[in-house]
Motif scaffolding. Structure first.
Motif, PDB file in Angstrom:
ATOM      1  N   ARG A 141       0.819  -1.208   0.000  1.00  0.00           N
ATOM      2  CA  ARG A 141       0.000   0.000   0.000  1.00  0.00           C
ATOM      3  C   ARG A 141       0.858   1.266   0.000  1.00  0.00           C
ATOM      4  NH1 ARG A 141      -4.793   0.626   3.904  1.00  0.00           N
ATOM      5  NH2 ARG A 141      -5.229   2.177   2.292  1.00  0.00           N
ATOM      6  N   ALA A 142       2.025   1.209   0.631  1.00  0.00           N
ATOM      7  CA  ALA A 142       2.898   2.387   0.682  1.00  0.00           C
ATOM      8  C   ALA A 142       3.768   2.510  -0.558  1.00  0.00           C
ATOM      9  CB  ALA A 142       3.777   2.323   1.923  1.00  0.00           C
ATOM     10  N   GLY A 143       3.804   1.478  -1.400  1.00  0.00           N
ATOM     11  CA  GLY A 143       4.649   1.511  -2.591  1.00  0.00           C
ATOM     12  C   GLY A 143       6.116   1.321  -2.287  1.00  0.00           C
ATOM     13  N   CYS A 144       6.430   0.497  -1.275  1.00  0.00           N
ATOM     14  CA  CYS A 144       7.827   0.259  -0.905  1.00  0.00           C
ATOM     15  C   CYS A 144       8.554  -0.492  -2.005  1.00  0.00           C
ATOM     16  CB  CYS A 144       7.896  -0.549   0.392  1.00  0.00           C
ATOM     17  SG  CYS A 144       7.300   0.330   1.846  1.00  0.00           S
ATOM     18  N   ARG A 145       9.802  -0.143  -2.231  1.00  0.00           N
ATOM     19  CA  ARG A 145      10.621  -0.839  -3.224  1.00  0.00           C
ATOM     20  C   ARG A 145      11.069  -2.194  -2.717  1.00  0.00           C
ATOM     21  NH1 ARG A 145      15.458   2.572  -5.451  1.00  0.00           N
ATOM     22  NH2 ARG A 145      15.572   0.667  -6.705  1.00  0.00           N
TER      23      ARG A 145
END
Length: 291
Positions: free
Chosen positions: A191-195
């Motif tokens: 959801r946070a778009g972490c790599r």
């Protein structure tokens, strides 16, 4: 006193050359104005006696500056002249080394004691004109955050507390003794778009260490928030790893300190005062650790 100030001002060009010569030929000197002097200036604005005392000290300082120029001009070694001036000024000129043969031998400047630092802190707390923005720890925290951790904080700030689940053994044996199979399973990384989604557990541990997030034993008020989490492959794999298993719903929140950090450091200044979703604060008996 006006004449003394004028004479002191006339001596400044020569003193500039003296200071340049001292800086070139010697090391370890620091000419500084203490923060306490500025506190005196602030008190002098409203205190007549303090203003008179400050004016008297300023006059004496001008006299010492003139004497310093005359001493150097008459052949007194620069180091000795500076020491004498420092003693006369009561510490406004502070040596950070030893004087040997008229020269300053550099040494390490003494660090203020913890008590001195504490007194300076309290002095700043009484300064009504001081306009500090943000906690002093925020700068250090920024140096200890990964980019993905910044994304997680923004997610928590903008969308509110996040669902988290533990998987434990259930069934008849789980009533008496339930064993933890997997803990802290979330959708925060996606959801946070972490790599680096695989690093999310470590990210959350670091955010907890820094006092930015906390882990509640209580679930979110909306049970629908858990449906997507409980359908994830890692949750299903944990459920199917034993004969009897159960899901325990929990939640992850920003601390008040963490919310303040996000508003101060991670959002645009125009959005700092916007209304964001609320987070619970730790209560009695709550879990403050990831486990």
């Amino acid at each position: 006193m006006a004449n003394g100030l004028a004479k002191g001002a006339e001596a400044l060009p020569g003193l500039t050359r003296v200071a340049a010569s001292a800086a070139w030929h010697t090391t370890g000197w620091s000419v500084r104005t203490s923060a306490r002097a500025w506190v005196r200036v602030g008190r002098a604005v409203t205190d007549r006696e303090e203003a008179a005392a400050l004016a008297h000290d300023a006059g004496e300082a001008v006299s010492v500056v003139g004497e310093l120029a005359r001493s150097v001009s008459s052949g007194t070694p620069v180091g000795k002249a500076l020491v004498a001036a420092g003693e006369a000024l009561g510490g406004l000129v502070e040596p950070v080394g030893d004087v040997v043969g008229g020269q300053v031998v550099a040494s390490r400047e003494r660090e203020p004691s913890l008590r001195e630092r504490g007194q300076e802190l309290l002095t700043r707390s009484r300064d009504v004109w001081r306009d500090d923005t943000g906690h002093p720890a925020f700068a250090r925290i920024l140096d200890e955050l990964a980019p993905d951790e910044g994304r997680i904080l923004l997610l928590l700030l903008s969308t509110g507390p996040q669902p988290s689940v533990d998987v434990r053994t259930g069934g008849p044996s789980g009533v008496m003794s339930s064993r933890l199979i997997a803990s802290g399973l979330t959708m925060i990384g996606a959801r946070a778009g972490c790599r680096h989604v695989e690093q999310v557990p470590s990210y959350l541990n670091n955010l907890f260490r820094l006092g930015l997030v906390w882990f509640s034993r209580d679930p979110l008020r909306d049970p629908m928030a858990y449906q997507v989490v409980e359908a994830q492959p890692d949750v299903l794999a944990a459920l199917h790893s034993v004969r009897f298993a159960k899901v325990v719903r929990r939640s992850i929140h920003l601390t008040p300190f963490g919310a303040d950090f996000c508003r101060t450091c991670l959002v645009e200044e125009t959005a700092a005062d916007a209304v964001y979703p609320g987070h619970d604060t730790p209560g009695e008996g709550e879990s403050l650790s990831p486990g």
